[in-house]
Design an enzyme around this catalytic site. Sequence first.
Site, PDB file in Angstrom:
ATOM      1  N   LEU A  91       0.838  -1.206   0.000  1.00 19.54           N
ATOM      2  CA  LEU A  91       0.000   0.000   0.000  1.00 19.54           C
ATOM      3  C   LEU A  91       0.865   1.245   0.000  1.00 19.54           C
ATOM      4  O   LEU A  91       1.824   1.330   0.762  1.00 19.54           O
ATOM      5  CB  LEU A  91      -0.857   0.068   1.273  1.00 19.54           C
ATOM      6  CG  LEU A  91      -1.997  -0.888   1.399  1.00 19.54           C
ATOM      7  CD1 LEU A  91      -1.604  -2.034   2.298  1.00 19.54           C
ATOM      8  CD2 LEU A  91      -3.164  -0.153   1.991  1.00 19.54           C
ATOM      9  N   CYS A  92       0.492   2.196  -0.804  1.00 20.80           N
ATOM     10  CA  CYS A  92       1.125   3.512  -0.781  1.00 20.80           C
ATOM     11  C   CYS A  92       0.152   4.402  -0.004  1.00 20.80           C
ATOM     12  O   CYS A  92      -0.770   4.982  -0.560  1.00 20.80           O
ATOM     13  CB  CYS A  92       1.333   4.026  -2.199  1.00 20.80           C
ATOM     14  SG  CYS A  92       2.064   5.671  -2.258  1.00 20.80           S
ATOM     15  N   LEU A  93       0.339   4.455   1.297  1.00 19.90           N
ATOM     16  CA  LEU A  93      -0.566   5.175   2.187  1.00 19.90           C
ATOM     17  C   LEU A  93       0.279   5.986   3.168  1.00 19.90           C
ATOM     18  O   LEU A  93       1.053   5.410   3.935  1.00 19.90           O
ATOM     19  CB  LEU A  93      -1.460   4.162   2.921  1.00 19.90           C
ATOM     20  CG  LEU A  93      -2.617   4.671   3.736  1.00 19.90           C
ATOM     21  CD1 LEU A  93      -3.618   5.443   2.880  1.00 19.90           C
ATOM     22  CD2 LEU A  93      -3.324   3.513   4.424  1.00 19.90           C
TER      23      LEU A  93
END
Length: 152
Positions: A91-93
């Site tokens: 995830l790119c969070l």
Amino acid sequence: MRIASKRLAKELSDLRSGALPTGCTILQADDLQTWIFQIETLGETVFKGERFALRFRFDDQYPIESPEVVFVVSDGWKAPEASHVYSNGHLCLSILGDEWSPVMSVSSVLLSIQSMLASQKQKERPPDNDRYMKHAPLSPKDSRFVYHDDTI
């Protein structure tokens, strides 16, 4: 690991006592290092009726450092086709990176991921998915994501 263990034991107790967000279920939490949750979005979303598994891994720096959080991509599970989720489950969070704060919890991360998924207008991978997959480290914590989409 003393601070991490104490904090994780409290969070797990709270989650089992009703602090788990609606749409989330604990699949595995046998120790204080790896937890797996089932997550689904609520309401009318492009992922309505779909369920995903998230793995949280904690090290002795938790809660000072964020947990490693990935969508499980095995045993019949797949990562959602979302613009901030790579096909390997990374995830790119921002809250798992630059914007992590020790006041955040597993529950708040689950809610943030539900919100991110619910805001998707269509199913799509990140534009750089193929390039990322060729060079992806084992842990997303070893990636240098650029957080540029504040609409999610």
